[in-house]
Design a protein around this motif. Structure first.
Motif, PDB file in Angstrom:
ATOM      1  N   THR A 366       0.855  -1.191   0.000  1.00 37.45           N
ATOM      2  CA  THR A 366       0.000   0.000   0.000  1.00 37.45           C
ATOM      3  C   THR A 366       0.883   1.229   0.000  1.00 37.45           C
ATOM      4  OG1 THR A 366      -0.041  -0.084   2.399  1.00 37.45           O
ATOM      5  CG2 THR A 366      -1.930  -1.058   1.262  1.00 37.45           C
ATOM      6  N   LEU A 367       0.283   2.371  -0.315  1.00 33.47           N
ATOM      7  CA  LEU A 367       1.022   3.635  -0.336  1.00 33.47           C
ATOM      8  C   LEU A 367       1.224   4.138   1.082  1.00 33.47           C
ATOM      9  CD1 LEU A 367      -0.905   5.526  -3.168  1.00 33.47           C
ATOM     10  CD2 LEU A 367       1.460   4.762  -3.280  1.00 33.47           C
ATOM     11  N   THR A 368       2.379   4.743   1.330  1.00 28.72           N
ATOM     12  CA  THR A 368       2.555   5.491   2.576  1.00 28.72           C
ATOM     13  C   THR A 368       2.048   6.915   2.313  1.00 28.72           C
ATOM     14  OG1 THR A 368       4.710   6.283   1.932  1.00 28.72           O
ATOM     15  CG2 THR A 368       4.635   4.187   3.122  1.00 28.72           C
ATOM     16  N   ALA A 369       2.057   7.767   3.337  1.00 26.55           N
ATOM     17  CA  ALA A 369       1.609   9.156   3.150  1.00 26.55           C
ATOM     18  C   ALA A 369       2.472   9.857   2.117  1.00 26.55           C
ATOM     19  CB  ALA A 369       1.654   9.887   4.492  1.00 26.55           C
ATOM     20  N   ALA A 370       3.800   9.636   2.210  1.00 20.21           N
ATOM     21  CA  ALA A 370       4.713  10.278   1.246  1.00 20.21           C
ATOM     22  C   ALA A 370       4.433   9.769  -0.158  1.00 20.21           C
ATOM     23  CB  ALA A 370       6.159   9.993   1.643  1.00 20.21           C
ATOM     24  N   GLY A 371       4.200   8.467  -0.280  1.00 20.76           N
ATOM     25  CA  GLY A 371       3.906   7.870  -1.578  1.00 20.76           C
ATOM     26  C   GLY A 371       2.626   8.442  -2.154  1.00 20.76           C
ATOM     27  N   ARG A 372       1.621   8.609  -1.272  1.00 23.45           N
ATOM     28  CA  ARG A 372       0.328   9.116  -1.732  1.00 23.45           C
ATOM     29  C   ARG A 372       0.470  10.555  -2.225  1.00 23.45           C
ATOM     30  NH1 ARG A 372      -2.316   7.829   2.551  1.00 23.45           N
ATOM     31  NH2 ARG A 372      -2.490   5.670   1.851  1.00 23.45           N
ATOM     32  N   ASP A 373       1.306  11.326  -1.533  1.00 25.95           N
ATOM     33  CA  ASP A 373       1.570  12.713  -1.932  1.00 25.95           C
ATOM     34  C   ASP A 373       2.113  12.778  -3.350  1.00 25.95           C
ATOM     35  OD1 ASP A 373       0.792  14.334   0.085  1.00 25.95           O
ATOM     36  OD2 ASP A 373       2.805  15.195   0.401  1.00 25.95           O
ATOM     37  N   GLN A 374       3.153  11.977  -3.594  1.00 29.45           N
ATOM     38  CA  GLN A 374       3.786  11.996  -4.914  1.00 29.45           C
ATOM     39  C   GLN A 374       2.806  11.486  -5.969  1.00 29.45           C
ATOM     40  OE1 GLN A 374       7.519   9.846  -5.282  1.00 29.45           O
ATOM     41  NE2 GLN A 374       7.642  10.376  -7.455  1.00 29.45           N
ATOM     42  N   ALA A 375       2.067  10.435  -5.609  1.00 28.40           N
ATOM     43  CA  ALA A 375       1.110   9.858  -6.548  1.00 28.40           C
ATOM     44  C   ALA A 375       0.042  10.887  -6.910  1.00 28.40           C
ATOM     45  CB  ALA A 375       0.468   8.617  -5.948  1.00 28.40           C
ATOM     46  N   ALA A 376      -0.417  11.656  -5.898  1.00 26.38           N
ATOM     47  CA  ALA A 376      -1.442  12.665  -6.163  1.00 26.38           C
ATOM     48  C   ALA A 376      -0.931  13.686  -7.171  1.00 26.38           C
ATOM     49  CB  ALA A 376      -1.837  13.352  -4.858  1.00 26.38           C
ATOM     50  N   GLY A 377       0.337  14.072  -7.034  1.00 22.74           N
ATOM     51  CA  GLY A 377       0.924  15.023  -7.987  1.00 22.74           C
ATOM     52  C   GLY A 377       0.908  14.468  -9.403  1.00 22.74           C
ATOM     53  N   LEU A 378       1.268  13.188  -9.539  1.00 19.39           N
ATOM     54  CA  LEU A 378       1.305  12.551 -10.855  1.00 19.39           C
ATOM     55  C   LEU A 378      -0.093  12.460 -11.464  1.00 19.39           C
ATOM     56  CD1 LEU A 378       3.804   9.745  -9.960  1.00 19.39           C
ATOM     57  CD2 LEU A 378       4.087  11.307 -11.885  1.00 19.39           C
ATOM     58  N   ILE A 379      -1.045  12.008 -10.628  1.00 21.27           N
ATOM     59  CA  ILE A 379      -2.407  11.850 -11.124  1.00 21.27           C
ATOM     60  C   ILE A 379      -2.982  13.214 -11.514  1.00 21.27           C
ATOM     61  CG2 ILE A 379      -4.740  11.130 -10.469  1.00 21.27           C
ATOM     62  CD1 ILE A 379      -2.933   8.786 -10.834  1.00 21.27           C
ATOM     63  N   ARG A 380      -2.613  14.207 -10.698  1.00 18.34           N
ATOM     64  CA  ARG A 380      -3.063  15.576 -10.997  1.00 18.34           C
ATOM     65  C   ARG A 380      -2.549  15.999 -12.376  1.00 18.34           C
ATOM     66  NH1 ARG A 380      -4.206  20.732  -9.167  1.00 18.34           N
ATOM     67  NH2 ARG A 380      -2.642  22.319  -9.657  1.00 18.34           N
ATOM     68  N   ALA A 381      -1.233  15.805 -12.596  1.00 23.17           N
ATOM     69  CA  ALA A 381      -0.659  16.172 -13.893  1.00 23.17           C
ATOM     70  C   ALA A 381      -1.359  15.396 -15.012  1.00 23.17           C
ATOM     71  CB  ALA A 381       0.837  15.871 -13.894  1.00 23.17           C
ATOM     72  N   HIS A 382      -1.548  14.114 -14.795  1.00 26.71           N
ATOM     73  CA  HIS A 382      -2.190  13.261 -15.808  1.00 26.71           C
ATOM     74  C   HIS A 382      -3.578  13.799 -16.167  1.00 26.71           C
ATOM     75  CE1 HIS A 382      -2.956   9.221 -17.679  1.00 26.71           C
ATOM     76  NE2 HIS A 382      -4.200   9.638 -17.481  1.00 26.71           N
ATOM     77  N   ARG A 383      -4.367  14.068 -15.163  1.00 25.20           N
ATOM     78  CA  ARG A 383      -5.762  14.453 -15.440  1.00 25.20           C
ATOM     79  C   ARG A 383      -5.862  15.885 -15.955  1.00 25.20           C
ATOM     80  NH1 ARG A 383      -8.264  10.846 -10.491  1.00 25.20           N
ATOM     81  NH2 ARG A 383      -7.774   8.884 -11.550  1.00 25.20           N
TER      82      ARG A 383
END
Lengths: 443, 284
Positions: A366-383
């Motif tokens: 599962t994602l940690t908080a730090a992982g989720r942060d970075q993932a949110a940035g990527l998904i944000r850029a993607h969308r």
């Protein structure tokens, strides 16, 4: 192997002097994209030598060098004429001029072969092994006749390059600006060609006219791959040139007996160029910026980074599902979704664990908080990219995922913000999925 | 050899038969930044520029526009003695160009050099000082400082030590501009400085041009984007192998002159630009 001080040391000295002179000038030939001009000049000086010999009847250095300078200038001049009046490109013009002059020189030498000891074979391949035998008295000690001459040529080359360093630099880089500033780029060209001609003549008795070309071009070409300043390039080319000469002679007397029984040694000049070629090949593979290995490394590092980011993105999307599946066996997912090998996928996951962005659970990750942060940035850029492509470029909504998938990896935060502004602060992407907002991502 | 005989000229003009000496009636002002007297340039006997006769006013930004092959770069190169003239004279501030090189700055086209050359941005800008430094003299710290100041003016002082292939196209163009600034000239020739640059660089170049103008310098700029001509330039040279029109932008930037210069070559895009410009002028 047998190292005779009087012979082998002098051979190395002569080889180093030749290669230093050649490598120094070679830098400017390579940078002016005129490597072939070195080829042309070093061949075309032959008739100059022959004529100088026929006129003076001697093989004195002064006569030979004068003949070479004139021949070198004529080659440059003829090449420009043929190019201008014949309306052919530079390469063809050089090809015509230098082969013709070389042939004339060869004919003259063969004609006069009975009376002179200017041997066509020696001109082509050199006779560096014999050079130490032809010695002369120099300041009270016996040194090979070639050494003072080659040292003088090196000194002249070094002096000219030092004195006209900035003029050579600007004429090589931007001849038009040089001319506009009052630095005659054409004159610098002729000066360089004269030096090449002199160096070729002084060197080719030693290493032959064909190998002179290699020593002119190969060290400088290798140095160009390794450096990004002219001074550094010249320094590296000199080291390569000297190393080729010294290692070349060493290899010439050590390698053949290892390969074949009953063989003593091989030609030093040939081995010098082989070593130079090996040095060049190694440089091509290993050069930090342009080298094949470093390029492959950068490509590999980039695909690993993309894979890590893809892993985070995948886990984020799982978490978004109405009923999240909990821990996910992400390695299998990556192999499947990104068509990558299990090894690279596993490495990506190991790196993410080490960076504290993933957490290992009993049956997956599962994602940690730090992982989720970075993932949110990527998904944000993607969308945001998807919104932008649909809104602004009017691509159909079902065609933008792949493009956004690539772009998300190279989108900085400020670019994402600009996309956000440009698309009118959307809350969801064209497919109706929420776009993570940096202001809320801490929640 | 290079002078095209008058009889062979496809389009003879009154001045065509008399090379070198100015043949037109009008007087050239003695201290114009650039006076071109009856200049004709030919490549392999084929004339590419005919009878250019211009006096450039001081302290103006002058756009050179025209279709591809109109001889815009040729005009600049012939003025700078980079290519031979079939006939004509060029004087800079009243004296022959050769004696005034130090007053002239040059920004060549970006593609004209090898950007893999092992030099830093600062090295390239320092080359602008070579004319002032003189033959065989070393580059002093003062000259490096001047180059650094020029880099700072174009906004990329932080990239001074980058090797030039590591710069973006716009940054490379700024390096060339900084090099021209480092020349500290009074008259500048710029060959398509706006070609393929990003918006930020375009703004930076425009700002520099304005600064040059306010300090009384003159710049001739080859330009492609007709949209921006009225905004950027005080005067315009319309060129298509000969000077079609030359004068203050608001007087000569007309549909008629655009048509005469571009003729059938005006593409749809340019026509749109033209329409826009005409509309703007009509409104003001």
């Amino acid at each position: 192997m047998q190292w005779t001080h009087e012979i082998d040391t002098w051979i190395v000295v002569i080889g180093v002097l030749c290669s230093l002179s050649c490598a120094l000038l070679g830098n400017f030939l390579v940078l002016q994209r005129m490597s072939m001009m070195g080829d042309a000049i070093s061949h075309a000086v032959l008739p100059g030598l022959a004529v100088a010999f026929l006129i003076t009847g001697s093989r004195s250095s002064v006569a030979m060098l004068t003949g070479a300078v004139i021949a070198g200038l004529l080659t440059t001049l003829f090449t420009q004429w043929v190019q201008g009046f014949g309306k052919v490109d530079r390469g063809a013009a050089m090809g015509v001029v230098f082969t013709s002059l070389f042939a004339i020189g060869l004919v003259l030498i063969v004609q006069a072969a009975d009376s002179i000891d200017l041997d066509p074979n020696c001109v082509l391949y050199g006779a560096i092994e014999l050079a130490p035998l032809d010695d002369t008295l120099f300041f009270g000690s016996r040194v090979p006749r070639a050494v003072p001459l080659l040292a003088l040529v090196l000194l002249v080359n070094a002096a000219v390059v030092a004195l006209f360093y900035k003029e050579l630099k600007i004429s090589s880089f931007d001849p038009a600006l040089a001319t506009a500033l009052g630095i005659n780029a054409n004159a610098m060209h002729y000066l360089l060609m004269v030096l090449v001609a002199v160096t070729a003549v002084a060197s080719f008795e030693m290493i032959g006219s064909i190998l002179v070309i290699a020593m002119l071009i190969v060290p400088a070409a290798a140095a160009h791959l390794l450096t990004d300043r002219l001074g550094a390039m010249i320094a590296v080319s000199l080291v390569f040139g000297a190393a080729s000469a010294a290692l070349g002679h060493l290899a010439a007397i050590t390698v053949p007996p290892l390969l074949f029984t009953g063989v003593q040694d091989t030609t030093t000049s040939g081995m010098m160029v082989v070593v130079a070629g090996v040095l060049f090949g190694t440089t091509v593979l290993l050069a930090p910026r342009h080298g094949a290995i470093s390029k492959a490394w950068h490509r590999w590092a980039f695909s690993l980074r993309m894979l890590k980011e893809d892993a985070l993105g995948l886990l984020y999307r799982f978490e978004e599902l109405p009923s999240p599946p909990g821990p996910v066996s992400i390695v299998t997912m990556l192999c499947h979704a990104k068509r990558t090998g299990p090894l690279l996928a596993r490495l990506a996951v190991i790196r993410l664990l080490a960076e504290g962005k993933l957490q290992r659970q009993r049956n997956g990750y599962t994602l940690t908080a730090a992982g989720r942060d970075q993932a949110a940035g990527l998904i944000r850029a993607h969308r945001l990219w998807e919104s932008y492509l649909v809104d602004r470029i009017a691509l159909p909504a079902d065609h933008v995922h792949r493009t956004a998938e690539g772009l998300e990896h190279i989108t900085t935060e400020s670019l994402a913000q600009a996309l956000y502004e440009r698309t009118g602060h959307p809350a969801t992407d064209p497919h109706g999925k929420a776009i993570p907002n940096p202001d809320h991502k801490q929640n | 050899m290079k002078n095209a005989p008058a009889a062979e000229q496809p389009n003879p003009t009154p001045a065509g038969a008399t090379p070198v000496q100015p043949a037109t009636g009008h007087e050239h002002p003695p201290d114009s930044p650039l006076s071109i007297h009856d200049m004709t340039v030919a490549y392999q006997r084929k004339p590419v520029l005919w009878d250019v006769d211009l006096d450039i006013p001081e302290g103006k930004l002058i756009g050179i526009v025209g279709p591809n092959g109109a001889g815009k770069s040729t005009l600049i190169k012939a003025c700078l003695d980079l290519i031979p003239k079939a006939s004509g004279l060029v004087s800079v501030y009243g004296k022959p160009y050769r004696r005034q090189r130090k007053l002239v700055g040059y920004v060549p086209q970006r593609e004209s050099v090898d950007w893999d050359f092992p030099v830093s941005a600062l090295d390239v800008v320092t080359m602008g000082r070579y004319g002032k430094i003189g033959w065989c003299m070393p580059v002093t710290r003062a000259h490096k400082q001047a180059a650094m100041t020029a880099l700072d003016r174009v906004g990329i002082a932080d990239l001074a030590s980058r090797q030039i292939s590591q710069l973006s196209g716009g940054q490379q163009q700024r390096v060339f501009l900084a090099r021209a600034l480092a020349q500290d000239a009074r008259l500048y020739f710029m060959d398509e400085p706006f070609a393929a640059v990003d918006a930020a660089t375009e703004k930076a170049i425009v700002a520099i041009l304005q600064q040059l103008k306010t300090s009384g310098k003159t710049a001739l700029v080859v330009h492609h984007d007709l949209h921006t001509v009225p905004e950027y330039f005080d005067w315009v040279i319309f060129l298509n192998m000969r000077v079609v029109a030359f004068g203050p932008t608001r007087e000569v930037f007309t549909q008629e002159n655009l048509h005469k210069t571009y003729g059938g070559k005006l593409t749809l895009l340019d026509q749109a630009a033209q329409a826009l410009v005409i509309a703007e002028r009509g409104g003001s």
